[in-house]
Design an enzyme around this catalytic site. Structure first.
Site, PDB file in Angstrom:
ATOM      1  N   HIS A  34       0.833  -1.218   0.000  1.00  0.00           N
ATOM      2  CA  HIS A  34       0.000   0.000   0.000  1.00  0.00           C
ATOM      3  C   HIS A  34       0.864   1.263   0.000  1.00  0.00           C
ATOM      4  O   HIS A  34       0.424   2.327   0.429  1.00  0.00           O
ATOM      5  CB  HIS A  34      -0.985   0.003   1.183  1.00  0.00           C
ATOM      6  CG  HIS A  34      -2.107  -0.988   1.007  1.00  0.00           C
ATOM      7  ND1 HIS A  34      -3.355  -0.633   0.577  1.00  0.00           N
ATOM      8  CD2 HIS A  34      -2.140  -2.333   1.165  1.00  0.00           C
ATOM      9  CE1 HIS A  34      -4.122  -1.712   0.504  1.00  0.00           C
ATOM     10  NE2 HIS A  34      -3.409  -2.755   0.851  1.00  0.00           N
ATOM     11  N   THR A  35       2.083   1.129  -0.456  1.00  0.00           N
ATOM     12  CA  THR A  35       2.945   2.290  -0.639  1.00  0.00           C
ATOM     13  C   THR A  35       2.882   2.795  -2.074  1.00  0.00           C
ATOM     14  O   THR A  35       3.215   3.948  -2.340  1.00  0.00           O
ATOM     15  CB  THR A  35       4.413   1.936  -0.304  1.00  0.00           C
ATOM     16  OG1 THR A  35       4.706   0.671  -0.919  1.00  0.00           O
ATOM     17  CG2 THR A  35       4.640   1.829   1.195  1.00  0.00           C
ATOM     18  N   SER A  67      -7.071 -20.322 -24.340  1.00  0.00           N
ATOM     19  CA  SER A  67      -6.216 -20.621 -23.189  1.00  0.00           C
ATOM     20  C   SER A  67      -6.261 -22.107 -22.912  1.00  0.00           C
ATOM     21  O   SER A  67      -7.297 -22.749 -23.096  1.00  0.00           O
ATOM     22  CB  SER A  67      -6.716 -19.860 -21.952  1.00  0.00           C
ATOM     23  OG  SER A  67      -6.034 -20.341 -20.796  1.00  0.00           O
ATOM     24  N   ALA A 123      -4.274 -15.864  -6.647  1.00  0.00           N
ATOM     25  CA  ALA A 123      -3.536 -16.165  -5.415  1.00  0.00           C
ATOM     26  C   ALA A 123      -2.683 -14.984  -4.997  1.00  0.00           C
ATOM     27  O   ALA A 123      -1.824 -15.093  -4.133  1.00  0.00           O
ATOM     28  CB  ALA A 123      -2.661 -17.400  -5.608  1.00  0.00           C
ATOM     29  N   GLY A 124      -2.895 -13.851  -5.641  1.00  0.00           N
ATOM     30  CA  GLY A 124      -2.102 -12.672  -5.316  1.00  0.00           C
ATOM     31  C   GLY A 124      -0.743 -12.669  -5.989  1.00  0.00           C
ATOM     32  O   GLY A 124       0.146 -11.908  -5.617  1.00  0.00           O
ATOM     33  N   LEU A 125      -0.562 -13.533  -6.983  1.00  0.00           N
ATOM     34  CA  LEU A 125       0.723 -13.573  -7.691  1.00  0.00           C
ATOM     35  C   LEU A 125       0.627 -12.868  -9.038  1.00  0.00           C
ATOM     36  O   LEU A 125       1.534 -12.936  -9.849  1.00  0.00           O
ATOM     37  CB  LEU A 125       1.176 -15.021  -7.893  1.00  0.00           C
ATOM     38  CG  LEU A 125       1.319 -15.846  -6.610  1.00  0.00           C
ATOM     39  CD1 LEU A 125       1.880 -17.225  -6.940  1.00  0.00           C
ATOM     40  CD2 LEU A 125       2.226 -15.151  -5.612  1.00  0.00           C
ATOM     41  N   SER A 126      -0.489 -12.195  -9.256  1.00  0.00           N
ATOM     42  CA  SER A 126      -0.685 -11.376 -10.440  1.00  0.00           C
ATOM     43  C   SER A 126      -0.672 -12.174 -11.742  1.00  0.00           C
ATOM     44  O   SER A 126       0.059 -11.866 -12.681  1.00  0.00           O
ATOM     45  CB  SER A 126       0.367 -10.266 -10.487  1.00  0.00           C
ATOM     46  OG  SER A 126      -0.244  -9.085 -10.910  1.00  0.00           O
ATOM     47  N   ASP A 172       3.091  -4.491 -10.407  1.00  0.00           N
ATOM     48  CA  ASP A 172       3.075  -5.853 -10.930  1.00  0.00           C
ATOM     49  C   ASP A 172       3.747  -5.938 -12.302  1.00  0.00           C
ATOM     50  O   ASP A 172       4.556  -6.832 -12.568  1.00  0.00           O
ATOM     51  CB  ASP A 172       1.636  -6.369 -11.025  1.00  0.00           C
ATOM     52  CG  ASP A 172       0.949  -6.367  -9.672  1.00  0.00           C
ATOM     53  OD1 ASP A 172       1.622  -6.088  -8.661  1.00  0.00           O
ATOM     54  OD2 ASP A 172      -0.265  -6.631  -9.626  1.00  0.00           O
ATOM     55  N   TYR A 224      -9.974  -1.469   0.429  1.00  0.00           N
ATOM     56  CA  TYR A 224      -8.934  -0.839  -0.383  1.00  0.00           C
ATOM     57  C   TYR A 224      -9.277   0.630  -0.630  1.00  0.00           C
ATOM     58  O   TYR A 224      -8.445   1.523  -0.430  1.00  0.00           O
ATOM     59  CB  TYR A 224      -8.804  -1.592  -1.720  1.00  0.00           C
ATOM     60  CG  TYR A 224      -7.772  -1.036  -2.665  1.00  0.00           C
ATOM     61  CD1 TYR A 224      -6.431  -1.364  -2.522  1.00  0.00           C
ATOM     62  CD2 TYR A 224      -8.130  -0.178  -3.706  1.00  0.00           C
ATOM     63  CE1 TYR A 224      -5.470  -0.858  -3.397  1.00  0.00           C
ATOM     64  CE2 TYR A 224      -7.183   0.337  -4.579  1.00  0.00           C
ATOM     65  CZ  TYR A 224      -5.862  -0.011  -4.418  1.00  0.00           C
ATOM     66  OH  TYR A 224      -4.922   0.496  -5.278  1.00  0.00           O
TER      67      TYR A 224
HETATM   68  P1  ADP Z   1      -4.408 -12.230  -9.901  1.00  0.00           P
HETATM   69  O1  ADP Z   1      -3.895 -11.333 -10.978  1.00  0.00           O
HETATM   70  O2  ADP Z   1      -4.027 -11.770  -8.538  1.00  0.00           O
HETATM   71  O3  ADP Z   1      -4.048 -13.655 -10.121  1.00  0.00           O
HETATM   72  P2  ADP Z   1      -6.894 -11.348 -10.988  1.00  0.00           P
HETATM   73  O4  ADP Z   1      -8.297 -11.484 -10.537  1.00  0.00           O
HETATM   74  O5  ADP Z   1      -6.355 -10.005 -11.270  1.00  0.00           O
HETATM   75  O6  ADP Z   1      -5.998 -12.136  -9.925  1.00  0.00           O
HETATM   76  O7  ADP Z   1      -6.685 -12.187 -12.298  1.00  0.00           O
HETATM   77  C1  ADP Z   1      -7.165 -13.506 -12.394  1.00  0.00           C
HETATM   78  C2  ADP Z   1      -7.862 -13.679 -13.731  1.00  0.00           C
HETATM   79  O8  ADP Z   1      -6.859 -13.793 -14.762  1.00  0.00           O
HETATM   80  C3  ADP Z   1      -8.677 -14.921 -13.842  1.00  0.00           C
HETATM   81  O9  ADP Z   1      -9.971 -14.725 -13.347  1.00  0.00           O
HETATM   82  C4  ADP Z   1      -8.677 -15.173 -15.337  1.00  0.00           C
HETATM   83  O10 ADP Z   1      -9.630 -14.357 -15.975  1.00  0.00           O
HETATM   84  C5  ADP Z   1      -7.312 -14.660 -15.757  1.00  0.00           C
HETATM   85  N1  ADP Z   1      -6.347 -15.742 -15.938  1.00  0.00           N
HETATM   86  C6  ADP Z   1      -5.206 -15.936 -15.249  1.00  0.00           C
HETATM   87  N2  ADP Z   1      -4.531 -17.019 -15.720  1.00  0.00           N
HETATM   88  C7  ADP Z   1      -5.267 -17.511 -16.749  1.00  0.00           C
HETATM   89  C8  ADP Z   1      -5.133 -18.609 -17.646  1.00  0.00           C
HETATM   90  N3  ADP Z   1      -4.082 -19.434 -17.589  1.00  0.00           N
HETATM   91  N4  ADP Z   1      -6.094 -18.794 -18.576  1.00  0.00           N
HETATM   92  C9  ADP Z   1      -7.166 -17.975 -18.638  1.00  0.00           C
HETATM   93  N5  ADP Z   1      -7.342 -16.954 -17.825  1.00  0.00           N
HETATM   94  C10 ADP Z   1      -6.422 -16.690 -16.885  1.00  0.00           C
HETATM   95 MG    MG Z   2      -4.462  -9.227 -11.129  1.00  0.00          MG
END
Ligand code: ADP
Ligand code: MG
Length: 382
Positions: A34-35, A67, A123-126, A172, A224
Protein backbone atom coordinates in the site's frame (compact mmCIF):
# COMPACT_ATOMS: atom_id res chain seq x y z
CA UNK A 1 4.17 -26.26 -21.35
CA UNK A 2 7.61 -25.73 -22.86
CA UNK A 3 7.90 -23.34 -25.82
CA UNK A 4 8.09 -26.22 -28.38
CA UNK A 5 5.10 -27.91 -26.73
CA UNK A 6 3.13 -24.68 -26.83
CA UNK A 7 4.06 -24.14 -30.48
CA UNK A 8 2.96 -27.70 -31.30
CA UNK A 9 -0.34 -27.18 -29.48
CA UNK A 10 -0.81 -23.89 -31.35
CA UNK A 11 -0.31 -25.64 -34.66
CA UNK A 12 -2.84 -28.27 -33.66
CA UNK A 13 -5.40 -25.62 -32.69
CA UNK A 14 -4.86 -22.99 -35.36
CA UNK A 15 -3.36 -25.02 -38.21
CA UNK A 16 -0.16 -22.99 -38.61
CA UNK A 17 3.20 -22.49 -36.93
CA UNK A 18 3.25 -19.45 -34.56
CA UNK A 19 5.49 -16.47 -35.27
CA UNK A 20 6.97 -16.83 -31.80
CA UNK A 21 6.52 -17.70 -28.13
CA UNK A 22 6.89 -15.11 -25.34
CA UNK A 23 6.71 -15.44 -21.58
CA UNK A 24 6.21 -13.14 -18.60
CA UNK A 25 6.25 -14.06 -14.92
CA UNK A 26 3.94 -13.49 -12.01
CA UNK A 27 5.36 -11.66 -9.01
CA UNK A 28 5.56 -11.66 -5.25
CA UNK A 29 5.94 -8.45 -3.30
CA UNK A 30 8.79 -8.92 -0.84
CA UNK A 31 7.98 -5.73 1.06
CA UNK A 32 6.27 -2.36 0.48
CA UNK A 33 2.50 -2.78 0.79
CA UNK A 34 0.00 0.00 0.00
CA UNK A 35 2.94 2.29 -0.64
CA UNK A 36 2.52 2.29 -4.43
CA UNK A 37 -0.40 4.73 -4.62
CA UNK A 38 1.35 6.97 -2.10
CA UNK A 39 4.20 7.60 -4.57
CA UNK A 40 6.36 5.35 -2.39
CA UNK A 41 8.69 2.37 -2.67
CA UNK A 42 7.99 -1.29 -3.35
CA UNK A 43 10.27 -4.31 -3.64
CA UNK A 44 8.63 -7.09 -5.66
CA UNK A 45 10.38 -9.89 -7.53
CA UNK A 46 9.48 -11.80 -10.67
CA UNK A 47 8.84 -15.47 -9.89
CA UNK A 48 9.51 -18.78 -11.58
CA UNK A 49 5.86 -19.14 -12.61
CA UNK A 50 5.02 -17.68 -15.98
CA UNK A 51 2.37 -17.00 -18.58
CA UNK A 52 3.41 -18.02 -22.10
CA UNK A 53 1.77 -16.95 -25.32
CA UNK A 54 2.23 -18.30 -28.83
CA UNK A 55 1.07 -15.82 -31.47
CA UNK A 56 0.71 -15.73 -35.22
CA UNK A 57 -0.25 -12.57 -37.03
CA UNK A 58 -3.28 -12.92 -39.31
CA UNK A 59 -3.92 -11.29 -42.66
CA UNK A 60 -7.42 -10.17 -41.59
CA UNK A 61 -8.36 -7.92 -38.62
CA UNK A 62 -9.63 -10.79 -36.44
CA UNK A 63 -8.33 -11.88 -33.04
CA UNK A 64 -8.76 -15.48 -31.97
CA UNK A 65 -7.87 -16.30 -28.36
CA UNK A 66 -7.49 -19.66 -26.66
CA UNK A 67 -6.22 -20.62 -23.19
CA UNK A 68 -5.11 -24.07 -22.07
CA UNK A 69 -6.78 -23.29 -18.74
CA UNK A 70 -10.21 -24.82 -18.28
CA UNK A 71 -12.38 -25.65 -21.23
CA UNK A 72 -13.37 -22.23 -22.46
CA UNK A 73 -13.09 -22.68 -26.23
CA UNK A 74 -11.78 -20.22 -28.76
CA UNK A 75 -12.97 -16.63 -28.56
CA UNK A 76 -13.09 -14.48 -31.71
CA UNK A 77 -13.56 -10.76 -32.15
CA UNK A 78 -12.81 -8.00 -34.66
CA UNK A 79 -9.75 -6.02 -33.66
CA UNK A 80 -11.15 -2.64 -34.68
CA UNK A 81 -14.18 -2.60 -32.41
CA UNK A 82 -12.74 -3.16 -28.93
CA UNK A 83 -14.53 -1.26 -26.17
CA UNK A 84 -13.64 -1.00 -22.48
CA UNK A 85 -15.84 -3.17 -20.24
CA UNK A 86 -17.08 -5.20 -23.19
CA UNK A 87 -14.74 -8.20 -23.01
CA UNK A 88 -15.61 -11.36 -21.14
CA UNK A 89 -13.52 -13.48 -18.76
CA UNK A 90 -9.82 -13.78 -19.32
CA UNK A 91 -9.97 -12.31 -22.85
CA UNK A 92 -10.12 -8.81 -21.32
CA UNK A 93 -6.42 -9.05 -20.47
CA UNK A 94 -4.99 -9.67 -23.98
CA UNK A 95 -7.72 -7.51 -25.57
CA UNK A 96 -7.03 -4.74 -23.05
CA UNK A 97 -3.38 -4.71 -24.11
CA UNK A 98 -4.35 -4.55 -27.79
CA UNK A 99 -6.80 -1.72 -27.03
CA UNK A 100 -4.24 0.24 -24.98
CA UNK A 101 -1.69 -0.10 -27.79
CA UNK A 102 -4.30 1.17 -30.25
CA UNK A 103 -4.93 4.14 -27.93
CA UNK A 104 -1.22 4.97 -28.29
CA UNK A 105 -1.69 5.04 -32.04
CA UNK A 106 0.02 1.70 -32.66
CA UNK A 107 -1.56 -0.34 -35.45
CA UNK A 108 -2.05 -3.88 -34.14
CA UNK A 109 -2.66 -6.63 -36.68
CA UNK A 110 -5.16 -9.46 -36.32
CA UNK A 111 -3.72 -12.55 -34.64
CA UNK A 112 -4.24 -16.02 -33.28
CA UNK A 113 -3.07 -16.38 -29.69
CA UNK A 114 -2.69 -19.40 -27.42
CA UNK A 115 -2.08 -18.85 -23.69
CA UNK A 116 -0.62 -21.30 -21.20
CA UNK A 117 0.19 -20.16 -17.66
CA UNK A 118 1.64 -21.68 -14.52
CA UNK A 119 0.81 -18.61 -12.41
CA UNK A 120 -2.01 -19.65 -10.06
CA UNK A 121 -5.15 -17.57 -10.60
CA UNK A 122 -6.25 -15.15 -7.91
CA UNK A 123 -3.54 -16.17 -5.41
CA UNK A 124 -2.10 -12.67 -5.32
CA UNK A 125 0.72 -13.57 -7.69
CA UNK A 126 -0.69 -11.38 -10.44
CA UNK A 127 -1.65 -13.97 -13.02
CA UNK A 128 -3.46 -11.20 -14.89
CA UNK A 129 -0.38 -9.03 -15.31
CA UNK A 130 1.64 -12.06 -16.35
CA UNK A 131 -0.76 -12.44 -19.28
CA UNK A 132 -0.70 -8.74 -20.11
CA UNK A 133 3.08 -8.54 -19.95
CA UNK A 134 3.56 -11.64 -22.13
CA UNK A 135 1.13 -10.18 -24.67
CA UNK A 136 2.65 -6.70 -24.73
CA UNK A 137 6.17 -8.13 -25.08
CA UNK A 138 4.99 -10.17 -28.03
CA UNK A 139 3.13 -7.30 -29.69
CA UNK A 140 6.00 -4.90 -29.11
CA UNK A 141 8.17 -7.28 -31.13
CA UNK A 142 5.57 -8.19 -33.75
CA UNK A 143 4.51 -4.59 -34.50
CA UNK A 144 8.05 -3.19 -34.29
CA UNK A 145 6.61 -0.52 -31.94
CA UNK A 146 9.94 -0.30 -30.10
CA UNK A 147 8.40 0.53 -26.72
CA UNK A 148 10.76 0.83 -23.75
CA UNK A 149 9.94 -1.09 -20.57
CA UNK A 150 8.56 2.12 -18.95
CA UNK A 151 6.12 2.57 -21.84
CA UNK A 152 5.02 -1.05 -21.67
CA UNK A 153 4.42 -0.65 -17.94
CA UNK A 154 2.17 2.37 -18.49
CA UNK A 155 0.38 0.73 -21.41
CA UNK A 156 -0.51 -2.38 -19.41
CA UNK A 157 -1.57 -0.13 -16.53
CA UNK A 158 -3.95 1.63 -18.91
CA UNK A 159 -5.25 -1.73 -20.09
CA UNK A 160 -5.99 -2.77 -16.47
CA UNK A 161 -7.39 0.58 -15.33
CA UNK A 162 -9.50 1.52 -18.32
CA UNK A 163 -10.25 -1.67 -20.24
CA UNK A 164 -10.37 -4.29 -17.47
CA UNK A 165 -11.59 -1.76 -14.90
CA UNK A 166 -9.17 -2.67 -12.09
CA UNK A 167 -7.61 0.28 -10.22
CA UNK A 168 -4.09 -1.17 -10.13
CA UNK A 169 -0.75 0.65 -10.05
CA UNK A 170 2.56 -0.09 -11.76
CA UNK A 171 4.18 -2.58 -9.39
CA UNK A 172 3.08 -5.85 -10.93
CA UNK A 173 3.99 -4.98 -14.51
CA UNK A 174 7.29 -3.47 -13.44
CA UNK A 175 8.26 -6.70 -11.70
CA UNK A 176 7.06 -8.85 -14.58
CA UNK A 177 8.71 -6.80 -17.31
CA UNK A 178 11.87 -5.68 -15.52
CA UNK A 179 12.61 -8.52 -13.10
CA UNK A 180 15.87 -10.45 -13.21
CA UNK A 181 16.97 -13.86 -11.93
CA UNK A 182 18.29 -13.70 -8.37
CA UNK A 183 17.11 -10.10 -7.93
CA UNK A 184 14.27 -8.09 -6.51
CA UNK A 185 13.01 -4.97 -8.29
CA UNK A 186 13.35 -1.85 -6.15
CA UNK A 187 10.77 0.46 -7.66
CA UNK A 188 10.15 4.11 -6.92
CA UNK A 189 6.47 4.53 -7.76
CA UNK A 190 6.86 8.30 -8.09
CA UNK A 191 9.10 8.25 -11.13
CA UNK A 192 9.26 4.55 -12.13
CA UNK A 193 12.93 4.48 -11.21
CA UNK A 194 14.09 0.85 -10.98
CA UNK A 195 17.12 -0.66 -9.35
CA UNK A 196 17.77 -4.40 -9.31
CA UNK A 197 18.75 -5.58 -5.83
CA UNK A 198 20.42 -8.96 -5.30
CA UNK A 199 17.98 -11.35 -3.65
CA UNK A 200 19.46 -14.81 -3.75
CA UNK A 201 17.61 -16.64 -0.99
CA UNK A 202 18.89 -20.02 -2.15
CA UNK A 203 22.57 -19.19 -1.63
CA UNK A 204 21.68 -18.02 1.86
CA UNK A 205 20.15 -21.43 2.61
CA UNK A 206 16.63 -20.00 2.54
CA UNK A 207 13.46 -20.69 0.63
CA UNK A 208 10.59 -18.30 0.10
CA UNK A 209 7.34 -20.04 0.92
CA UNK A 210 4.05 -18.69 -0.37
CA UNK A 211 1.09 -19.65 1.79
CA UNK A 212 -2.08 -19.06 -0.19
CA UNK A 213 -4.88 -18.95 2.36
CA UNK A 214 -7.47 -19.30 -0.43
CA UNK A 215 -9.70 -16.83 1.38
CA UNK A 216 -10.91 -13.59 -0.07
CA UNK A 217 -12.98 -11.53 2.34
CA UNK A 218 -15.86 -9.62 0.85
CA UNK A 219 -14.87 -6.22 2.24
CA UNK A 220 -11.63 -6.23 0.19
CA UNK A 221 -12.76 -3.71 -2.44
CA UNK A 222 -14.34 -1.34 0.09
CA UNK A 223 -11.34 -1.77 2.39
CA UNK A 224 -8.93 -0.84 -0.38
CA UNK A 225 -10.92 2.26 -1.33
CA UNK A 226 -11.21 3.44 2.26
CA UNK A 227 -7.45 2.95 2.88
CA UNK A 228 -6.67 5.01 -0.22
CA UNK A 229 -9.05 7.72 0.97
CA UNK A 230 -7.39 7.80 4.42
CA UNK A 231 -3.97 8.18 2.81
CA UNK A 232 -5.20 11.04 0.62
CA UNK A 233 -6.79 12.73 3.61
CA UNK A 234 -3.58 12.35 5.62
CA UNK A 235 -1.46 13.83 2.83
CA UNK A 236 -3.86 16.75 2.43
CA UNK A 237 -3.87 17.62 6.13
CA UNK A 238 -0.09 17.28 6.33
CA UNK A 239 0.30 19.51 3.28
CA UNK A 240 2.29 17.08 1.13
CA UNK A 241 1.73 15.84 -2.40
CA UNK A 242 1.76 12.23 -1.24
CA UNK A 243 2.64 10.30 1.93
CA UNK A 244 5.95 9.47 0.32
CA UNK A 245 6.95 12.98 1.36
CA UNK A 246 6.43 12.24 5.07
CA UNK A 247 9.40 10.84 6.99
CA UNK A 248 9.47 8.74 10.16
CA UNK A 249 10.78 11.82 12.00
CA UNK A 250 7.63 13.73 10.96
CA UNK A 251 5.30 11.26 12.68
CA UNK A 252 4.97 13.15 16.00
CA UNK A 253 3.72 16.17 14.08
CA UNK A 254 1.35 13.95 12.10
CA UNK A 255 0.03 12.54 15.35
CA UNK A 256 -0.84 15.97 16.62
CA UNK A 257 -2.70 16.90 13.43
CA UNK A 258 -4.56 13.73 12.46
CA UNK A 259 -7.42 11.79 13.97
CA UNK A 260 -6.39 8.50 15.55
CA UNK A 261 -7.36 6.19 12.66
CA UNK A 262 -5.92 8.40 9.92
CA UNK A 263 -2.73 8.68 11.94
CA UNK A 264 -2.33 4.89 12.10
CA UNK A 265 -2.94 4.58 8.35
CA UNK A 266 -0.30 7.24 7.72
CA UNK A 267 2.13 5.59 10.14
CA UNK A 268 1.86 2.32 8.25
CA UNK A 269 2.72 3.94 4.93
CA UNK A 270 5.56 6.04 6.34
CA UNK A 271 7.18 3.20 8.27
CA UNK A 272 6.62 0.75 5.40
CA UNK A 273 8.48 3.05 3.00
CA UNK A 274 11.30 3.18 5.50
CA UNK A 275 11.28 -0.63 5.80
CA UNK A 276 11.60 -0.98 2.03
CA UNK A 277 14.66 1.26 2.05
CA UNK A 278 16.16 -0.67 4.96
CA UNK A 279 15.48 -3.99 3.22
CA UNK A 280 17.24 -2.79 0.07
CA UNK A 281 20.22 -1.75 2.13
CA UNK A 282 20.39 -5.07 3.98
CA UNK A 283 20.04 -7.11 0.80
CA UNK A 284 22.91 -5.23 -0.77
CA UNK A 285 25.03 -5.84 2.33
CA UNK A 286 24.32 -8.60 4.83
CA UNK A 287 21.99 -10.50 2.47
CA UNK A 288 18.55 -12.18 2.72
CA UNK A 289 19.25 -13.71 6.13
CA UNK A 290 19.13 -10.22 7.66
CA UNK A 291 15.67 -9.06 6.54
CA UNK A 292 13.45 -11.25 8.74
CA UNK A 293 12.67 -8.60 11.34
CA UNK A 294 11.62 -6.14 8.67
CA UNK A 295 9.18 -8.67 7.19
CA UNK A 296 7.72 -9.27 10.66
CA UNK A 297 7.44 -5.53 11.35
CA UNK A 298 5.71 -5.05 8.01
CA UNK A 299 3.12 -7.65 8.93
CA UNK A 300 2.51 -6.12 12.36
CA UNK A 301 2.05 -2.71 10.77
CA UNK A 302 -0.52 -4.04 8.29
CA UNK A 303 -2.32 -5.96 11.02
CA UNK A 304 -2.41 -3.21 13.67
CA UNK A 305 -2.05 0.14 11.89
CA UNK A 306 -3.46 -0.41 8.41
CA UNK A 307 -5.87 -3.16 9.55
CA UNK A 308 -5.85 -5.15 6.32
CA UNK A 309 -4.88 -8.56 7.62
CA UNK A 310 -7.35 -11.27 8.60
CA UNK A 311 -7.28 -14.24 11.02
CA UNK A 312 -6.14 -16.69 8.33
CA UNK A 313 -3.19 -14.50 7.30
CA UNK A 314 -2.24 -13.85 10.92
CA UNK A 315 -2.32 -17.56 11.67
CA UNK A 316 -0.17 -18.37 8.62
CA UNK A 317 2.39 -15.75 9.59
CA UNK A 318 2.51 -16.62 13.29
CA UNK A 319 2.71 -20.35 12.69
CA UNK A 320 5.49 -19.96 10.15
CA UNK A 321 7.43 -17.76 12.57
CA UNK A 322 7.08 -20.03 15.59
CA UNK A 323 8.20 -23.00 13.50
CA UNK A 324 11.42 -21.46 12.30
CA UNK A 325 10.74 -19.00 9.46
CA UNK A 326 13.11 -16.04 9.90
CA UNK A 327 10.44 -13.58 8.80
CA UNK A 328 6.89 -13.66 7.46
CA UNK A 329 4.22 -11.25 6.31
CA UNK A 330 1.00 -11.08 4.40
CA UNK A 331 1.63 -9.93 0.84
CA UNK A 332 -0.71 -8.16 -1.55
CA UNK A 333 -3.69 -5.95 -0.91
CA UNK A 334 -4.95 -7.79 2.18
CA UNK A 335 -8.25 -9.17 3.51
CA UNK A 336 -7.18 -12.60 2.29
CA UNK A 337 -4.78 -13.89 -0.33
CA UNK A 338 -1.28 -15.05 0.47
CA UNK A 339 1.45 -14.71 3.06
CA UNK A 340 5.16 -15.19 2.45
CA UNK A 341 7.59 -16.83 4.85
CA UNK A 342 11.35 -16.65 4.41
CA UNK A 343 12.39 -20.03 5.74
CA UNK A 344 15.67 -21.89 6.32
CA UNK A 345 15.76 -24.95 4.05
CA UNK A 346 16.30 -27.14 7.11
CA UNK A 347 12.86 -26.30 8.58
CA UNK A 348 10.85 -25.94 5.37
CA UNK A 349 8.94 -29.19 5.86
CA UNK A 350 8.28 -28.40 9.51
CA UNK A 351 6.85 -24.98 8.63
CA UNK A 352 4.67 -26.42 5.89
CA UNK A 353 3.30 -29.15 8.13
CA UNK A 354 2.69 -26.79 11.02
CA UNK A 355 0.73 -24.33 8.89
CA UNK A 356 -1.42 -27.08 7.41
CA UNK A 357 -2.08 -28.44 10.92
CA UNK A 358 -2.88 -25.02 12.37
CA UNK A 359 -5.36 -24.27 9.57
CA UNK A 360 -7.06 -27.61 10.08
CA UNK A 361 -7.28 -27.10 13.83
CA UNK A 362 -8.76 -23.62 13.34
CA UNK A 363 -11.39 -25.05 11.01
CA UNK A 364 -10.04 -23.13 7.99
CA UNK A 365 -9.87 -24.55 4.46
CA UNK A 366 -6.51 -26.12 3.63
CA UNK A 367 -4.00 -23.52 2.40
CA UNK A 368 -1.86 -24.08 -0.66
CA UNK A 369 1.86 -23.81 0.06
CA UNK A 370 4.62 -23.59 -2.52
CA UNK A 371 8.05 -22.06 -3.03
CA UNK A 372 8.99 -19.26 -5.40
CA UNK A 373 12.41 -18.05 -6.53
CA UNK A 374 13.37 -14.68 -8.03
CA UNK A 375 13.36 -15.28 -11.78
CA UNK A 376 13.80 -13.50 -15.10
CA UNK A 377 11.36 -10.89 -16.37
CA UNK A 378 9.49 -11.07 -19.66
CA UNK A 379 11.35 -12.50 -22.62
CA UNK A 380 10.99 -14.09 -26.03
CA UNK A 381 11.48 -17.86 -26.01
CA UNK A 382 11.34 -18.65 -29.73
P1 ADP B 1 -4.41 -12.23 -9.90
O1 ADP B 1 -3.90 -11.33 -10.98
O2 ADP B 1 -4.03 -11.77 -8.54
O3 ADP B 1 -4.05 -13.66 -10.12
P2 ADP B 1 -6.89 -11.35 -10.99
O4 ADP B 1 -8.30 -11.48 -10.54
O5 ADP B 1 -6.36 -10.00 -11.27
O6 ADP B 1 -6.00 -12.14 -9.92
O7 ADP B 1 -6.68 -12.19 -12.30
C1 ADP B 1 -7.17 -13.51 -12.39
C2 ADP B 1 -7.86 -13.68 -13.73
O8 ADP B 1 -6.86 -13.79 -14.76
C3 ADP B 1 -8.68 -14.92 -13.84
O9 ADP B 1 -9.97 -14.72 -13.35
C4 ADP B 1 -8.68 -15.17 -15.34
O10 ADP B 1 -9.63 -14.36 -15.98
C5 ADP B 1 -7.31 -14.66 -15.76
N1 ADP B 1 -6.35 -15.74 -15.94
C6 ADP B 1 -5.21 -15.94 -15.25
N2 ADP B 1 -4.53 -17.02 -15.72
C7 ADP B 1 -5.27 -17.51 -16.75
C8 ADP B 1 -5.13 -18.61 -17.65
N3 ADP B 1 -4.08 -19.43 -17.59
N4 ADP B 1 -6.09 -18.79 -18.58
C9 ADP B 1 -7.17 -17.97 -18.64
N5 ADP B 1 -7.34 -16.95 -17.82
C10 ADP B 1 -6.42 -16.69 -16.88
MG1 MG C 1 -4.46 -9.23 -11.13
Amino acid sequence: MSAPELAARFEQEFGAVPDGVWQAPGRVNLIGEHTDYNDGFVLPFAIDKTARVAIKVRADPMVRLLSTYGDQGTFSTAIDSLEPDSAKGWTKYPLGVIWALQQRGIAVPGMDLLLDSTVPLGAGLSSSHAIECAVISALNDLTGAGLEAEDMVLTTQRAENEFVGAPTGIMDQSASLRGSKGHAVFLDCRDQGVELVPFDAESAGLVMLVIDTKVSHSHADGGYASRRASCELGARILGVKALRDVQVADLPRAKSLLDEVTYRRVRHVVTENSRVLQTVELLAGAGPGAIGELLDASHASMRDDFEISCPELDLAVETARTNGAIGARMTGGGFGGAAIALTPVAVEQQVRAAVVRAFSEAGYAAPEIFTVTPAAGALRLS
